[in-house]
Design a protein around this motif. Sequence first.
Motif, PDB file in Angstrom:
ATOM      1  N   ALA A   1       0.841  -1.048   0.012  1.00 20.54           N
ATOM      2  CA  ALA A   1       0.182  -0.512   0.289  1.00 20.54           C
ATOM      3  C   ALA A   1       0.813   1.021   0.095  1.00 20.54           C
ATOM      4  CB  ALA A   1      -0.735   0.303   0.694  1.00 20.54           C
ATOM      5  N   ARG A   2       0.072   1.898  -0.396  1.00 22.84           N
ATOM      6  CA  ARG A   2       0.770   3.207  -1.069  1.00 22.84           C
ATOM      7  C   ARG A   2       0.747   4.373   0.329  1.00 22.84           C
ATOM      8  NH1 ARG A   2      -1.340   8.807  -0.792  1.00 22.84           N
ATOM      9  NH2 ARG A   2      -3.418   8.151  -0.918  1.00 22.84           N
ATOM     10  N   SER A   3       1.972   4.648   0.277  1.00 25.52           N
ATOM     11  CA  SER A   3       2.299   5.983   2.146  1.00 25.52           C
ATOM     12  C   SER A   3       1.610   6.752   2.157  1.00 25.52           C
ATOM     13  CB  SER A   3       3.738   6.285   2.774  1.00 25.52           C
ATOM     14  OG  SER A   3       3.369   6.673   3.571  1.00 25.52           O
ATOM     15  N   PRO A   4       0.745   6.850   2.754  1.00 30.42           N
ATOM     16  CA  PRO A   4      -0.137   8.398   2.941  1.00 30.42           C
ATOM     17  C   PRO A   4       1.162   9.751   3.397  1.00 30.42           C
ATOM     18  CG  PRO A   4      -0.681   7.559   4.844  1.00 30.42           C
ATOM     19  CD  PRO A   4       0.575   6.903   3.793  1.00 30.42           C
ATOM     20  N   ILE A   5       2.710   9.314   3.429  1.00 32.67           N
ATOM     21  CA  ILE A   5       3.147  10.815   3.888  1.00 32.67           C
ATOM     22  C   ILE A   5       3.460  11.686   2.881  1.00 32.67           C
ATOM     23  CG2 ILE A   5       4.866  11.617   5.398  1.00 32.67           C
ATOM     24  CD1 ILE A   5       4.201   8.696   7.354  1.00 32.67           C
ATOM     25  N   VAL A   6       3.108  12.977   2.673  1.00 26.12           N
ATOM     26  CA  VAL A   6       3.995  13.200   1.590  1.00 26.12           C
ATOM     27  C   VAL A   6       4.866  14.178   2.436  1.00 26.12           C
ATOM     28  CG1 VAL A   6       3.011  15.216  -0.046  1.00 26.12           C
ATOM     29  CG2 VAL A   6       1.653  13.413   0.899  1.00 26.12           C
ATOM     30  N   ARG A   7       4.388  14.776   3.319  1.00 17.93           N
ATOM     31  CA  ARG A   7       6.116  15.788   3.643  1.00 17.93           C
ATOM     32  C   ARG A   7       6.332  15.441   4.961  1.00 17.93           C
ATOM     33  NH1 ARG A   7       2.684  18.279   0.275  1.00 17.93           N
ATOM     34  NH2 ARG A   7       3.319  18.521  -1.675  1.00 17.93           N
ATOM     35  N   ALA A   8       8.147  15.637   5.054  1.00 14.50           N
ATOM     36  CA  ALA A   8       8.354  15.468   6.846  1.00 14.50           C
ATOM     37  C   ALA A   8       9.034  16.497   6.624  1.00 14.50           C
ATOM     38  CB  ALA A   8       8.773  14.303   6.819  1.00 14.50           C
ATOM     39  N   ILE A   9       9.035  17.334   8.190  1.00 14.25           N
ATOM     40  CA  ILE A   9       9.610  18.450   8.009  1.00 14.25           C
ATOM     41  C   ILE A   9       9.941  18.734   9.459  1.00 14.25           C
ATOM     42  CG2 ILE A   9       9.223  21.021   8.282  1.00 14.25           C
ATOM     43  CD1 ILE A   9       6.990  20.836   5.686  1.00 14.25           C
ATOM     44  N   GLN A  10      11.214  19.285   9.864  1.00 16.21           N
ATOM     45  CA  GLN A  10      11.556  19.157  11.216  1.00 16.21           C
ATOM     46  C   GLN A  10      12.261  20.092  11.467  1.00 16.21           C
ATOM     47  OE1 GLN A  10      14.037  15.537  13.047  1.00 16.21           O
ATOM     48  NE2 GLN A  10      14.769  17.434  14.346  1.00 16.21           N
ATOM     49  N   ASP A  11      12.016  20.684  13.088  1.00 15.28           N
ATOM     50  CA  ASP A  11      13.085  21.813  13.229  1.00 15.28           C
ATOM     51  C   ASP A  11      13.344  21.406  14.700  1.00 15.28           C
ATOM     52  OD1 ASP A  11      13.475  23.898  14.158  1.00 15.28           O
ATOM     53  OD2 ASP A  11      11.936  25.469  13.501  1.00 15.28           O
ATOM     54  N   GLY A  12      14.237  21.411  15.246  1.00 21.82           N
ATOM     55  CA  GLY A  12      14.642  20.246  16.281  1.00 21.82           C
ATOM     56  C   GLY A  12      13.841  19.724  16.929  1.00 21.82           C
ATOM     57  N   ASP A  13      12.970  20.271  18.343  1.00 20.86           N
ATOM     58  CA  ASP A  13      12.416  18.756  18.574  1.00 20.86           C
ATOM     59  C   ASP A  13      11.046  19.252  18.409  1.00 20.86           C
ATOM     60  OD1 ASP A  13      11.083  21.263  19.602  1.00 20.86           O
ATOM     61  OD2 ASP A  13      11.654  20.853  21.918  1.00 20.86           O
ATOM     62  N   LEU A  14      10.571  19.732  16.816  1.00 25.18           N
ATOM     63  CA  LEU A  14       9.144  19.395  16.469  1.00 25.18           C
ATOM     64  C   LEU A  14       9.029  18.673  15.177  1.00 25.18           C
ATOM     65  CD1 LEU A  14       7.887  23.111  17.588  1.00 25.18           C
ATOM     66  CD2 LEU A  14       7.050  20.919  18.451  1.00 25.18           C
ATOM     67  N   VAL A  15       8.317  17.783  15.052  1.00 24.70           N
ATOM     68  CA  VAL A  15       8.421  17.574  13.103  1.00 24.70           C
ATOM     69  C   VAL A  15       6.561  17.536  12.998  1.00 24.70           C
ATOM     70  CG1 VAL A  15       8.363  14.697  12.860  1.00 24.70           C
ATOM     71  CG2 VAL A  15      10.144  15.512  14.111  1.00 24.70           C
ATOM     72  N   VAL A  16       6.747  17.740  11.741  1.00 27.71           N
ATOM     73  CA  VAL A  16       5.441  17.765  11.329  1.00 27.71           C
ATOM     74  C   VAL A  16       5.194  16.842   9.974  1.00 27.71           C
ATOM     75  CG1 VAL A  16       3.698  19.519  10.416  1.00 27.71           C
ATOM     76  CG2 VAL A  16       5.179  20.341  11.614  1.00 27.71           C
ATOM     77  N   LEU A  17       4.423  15.642   9.823  1.00 26.53           N
ATOM     78  CA  LEU A  17       3.981  15.062   8.657  1.00 26.53           C
ATOM     79  C   LEU A  17       2.412  15.756   8.406  1.00 26.53           C
ATOM     80  CD1 LEU A  17       4.769  11.419  10.074  1.00 26.53           C
ATOM     81  CD2 LEU A  17       5.797  13.371   9.109  1.00 26.53           C
ATOM     82  N   HIS A  18       2.531  15.799   6.571  1.00 25.69           N
ATOM     83  CA  HIS A  18       1.625  16.647   6.033  1.00 25.69           C
ATOM     84  C   HIS A  18       1.285  14.738   5.284  1.00 25.69           C
ATOM     85  CE1 HIS A  18      -0.510  19.094   2.641  1.00 25.69           C
ATOM     86  NE2 HIS A  18      -0.663  17.798   3.460  1.00 25.69           N
ATOM     87  N   LEU A  19      -0.084  14.502   4.910  1.00 24.18           N
ATOM     88  CA  LEU A  19      -0.264  13.320   5.031  1.00 24.18           C
ATOM     89  C   LEU A  19      -1.744  13.264   3.756  1.00 24.18           C
ATOM     90  CD1 LEU A  19      -0.280  13.100   8.009  1.00 24.18           C
ATOM     91  CD2 LEU A  19      -0.427  10.821   7.306  1.00 24.18           C
ATOM     92  N   ASP A  20      -1.615  12.322   2.681  1.00 27.74           N
ATOM     93  CA  ASP A  20      -2.988  12.439   1.815  1.00 27.74           C
ATOM     94  C   ASP A  20      -3.633  10.904   2.395  1.00 27.74           C
ATOM     95  OD1 ASP A  20      -4.918  11.776  -0.384  1.00 27.74           O
ATOM     96  OD2 ASP A  20      -3.284  13.180  -1.085  1.00 27.74           O
ATOM     97  N   VAL A  21      -4.517  10.735   3.025  1.00 33.28           N
ATOM     98  CA  VAL A  21      -5.045   9.781   3.291  1.00 33.28           C
ATOM     99  C   VAL A  21      -6.616   9.300   2.806  1.00 33.28           C
ATOM    100  CG1 VAL A  21      -5.600   8.561   5.352  1.00 33.28           C
ATOM    101  CG2 VAL A  21      -4.070  10.244   6.117  1.00 33.28           C
ATOM    102  N   SER A  22      -6.648   8.193   1.768  1.00 33.99           N
ATOM    103  CA  SER A  22      -7.722   7.564   1.334  1.00 33.99           C
ATOM    104  C   SER A  22      -7.803   6.647   2.442  1.00 33.99           C
ATOM    105  CB  SER A  22      -7.950   7.465   0.198  1.00 33.99           C
ATOM    106  OG  SER A  22      -7.010   8.359  -0.726  1.00 33.99           O
ATOM    107  N   PHE A  23      -9.420   5.994   2.452  1.00 31.33           N
ATOM    108  CA  PHE A  23      -9.860   5.283   3.399  1.00 31.33           C
ATOM    109  C   PHE A  23     -11.016   5.219   2.931  1.00 31.33           C
ATOM    110  CE2 PHE A  23     -12.159   2.580   7.247  1.00 31.33           C
ATOM    111  CZ  PHE A  23     -11.671   1.856   6.945  1.00 31.33           C
ATOM    112  N   MET A  24     -11.695   3.799   2.284  1.00 29.25           N
ATOM    113  CA  MET A  24     -13.686   3.699   2.165  1.00 29.25           C
ATOM    114  C   MET A  24     -14.359   4.989   1.351  1.00 29.25           C
ATOM    115  SD  MET A  24     -14.449   1.974   6.083  1.00 29.25           S
ATOM    116  CE  MET A  24     -16.251   2.130   4.907  1.00 29.25           C
ATOM    117  N   GLY A  25     -12.944   5.027   0.448  1.00 20.69           N
ATOM    118  CA  GLY A  25     -13.441   5.984  -1.084  1.00 20.69           C
ATOM    119  C   GLY A  25     -13.712   7.956  -0.951  1.00 20.69           C
ATOM    120  N   LYS A  26     -12.928   8.038   1.152  1.00 24.60           N
ATOM    121  CA  LYS A  26     -13.491   9.260   1.415  1.00 24.60           C
ATOM    122  C   LYS A  26     -11.635   9.296   1.443  1.00 24.60           C
ATOM    123  CE  LYS A  26     -16.982   9.254   4.231  1.00 24.60           C
ATOM    124  NZ  LYS A  26     -17.342   9.289   5.470  1.00 24.60           N
ATOM    125  N   ARG A  27     -11.669  10.643   1.335  1.00 25.58           N
ATOM    126  CA  ARG A  27     -10.834  11.659   1.382  1.00 25.58           C
ATOM    127  C   ARG A  27      -9.622  12.319   1.904  1.00 25.58           C
ATOM    128  NH1 ARG A  27      -7.959  14.913  -3.226  1.00 25.58           N
ATOM    129  NH2 ARG A  27      -5.524  14.896  -2.910  1.00 25.58           N
TER     130      ARG A  27
END
Length: 276
Positions: A92-118
């Motif tokens: 299955a495709r990973s929905p994680i599109v972007r991963a950004i870190q600044d010191g002790d903070l980490v941001v993930l940008h996801l595109d998630v699909s499930f049961m026909g919903k995105r």
Amino acid sequence: MKITQILALGVCCILICNARAAKSRTYMDTITNKQKVLSFYKQIVGQRKTELIPEFIIEGYKQHNPTVKQGRAGITEMINFLKTLPSPPEGARSPIVRAIQDGDLVVLHLDVSFMGKRMAVIDLFKLKDGMLTEHWDAIQPLPDESGKAITATNGTTEIEHHASAEDSRLIVDQFYKVILNKQSASQFINPAYVEHDASVVASGKGLAGYLSEPERAVKIHRIISEGDFVVVQSQFNRNGKTFVFYEIFRVAGRKIAEHWSVEQAVPDDVKPEDMF
């Protein structure tokens, strides 16, 4: 367990069985926290290994998602729920599109699909000594974007590490200060600017005009940067409701070149400050 739109994040993330290792994983301590979060998604969320939760999450884990319990108990409950669902398909495709870190903070940008919903999702984690200590998020349902060249989550994914994170942060910070002071911000927009937020496009006002609408009353909580990417965590008002608002900016040539966002209404029975 009560299943809500926010809990749907956990449901949808069953697709993260093989979360990719971010290509932006370079440079010493940047590896540690970002890769810890990606490993958490792969092993805990994707592979549902509840026995590994103590290796990733502190006991006093602070959860800003109002539908998930505090501490390890909330994560354990969510993963146990995922175990009741069908296993994700092989490869299955990973929905994680972007991963950004600044010191002790980490941001993930996801595109998630499930049961026909995105849905577009932004997760924000805080870590200490390699352990996840705090979590914020926002989830936004997306319309059908089939055939569109520009969607809510596509575009540039690789971080330019030769770019100065401080310079990128400064550009976005100055951009917002000009907006909040009701001044022209056109000087901050790259001529080749790409907008991924359909609401901004539909407004016909451009990004600066959209963000400076009087009724929005923007309040910025955090600005996070890595290389040429900058994340802004903020809140705004619309029709008497408060929204959690996450934006990702890409800076090029000391101007804003690309913009994504995820927004979510704060539930009526939740204090806005509790989600920040």
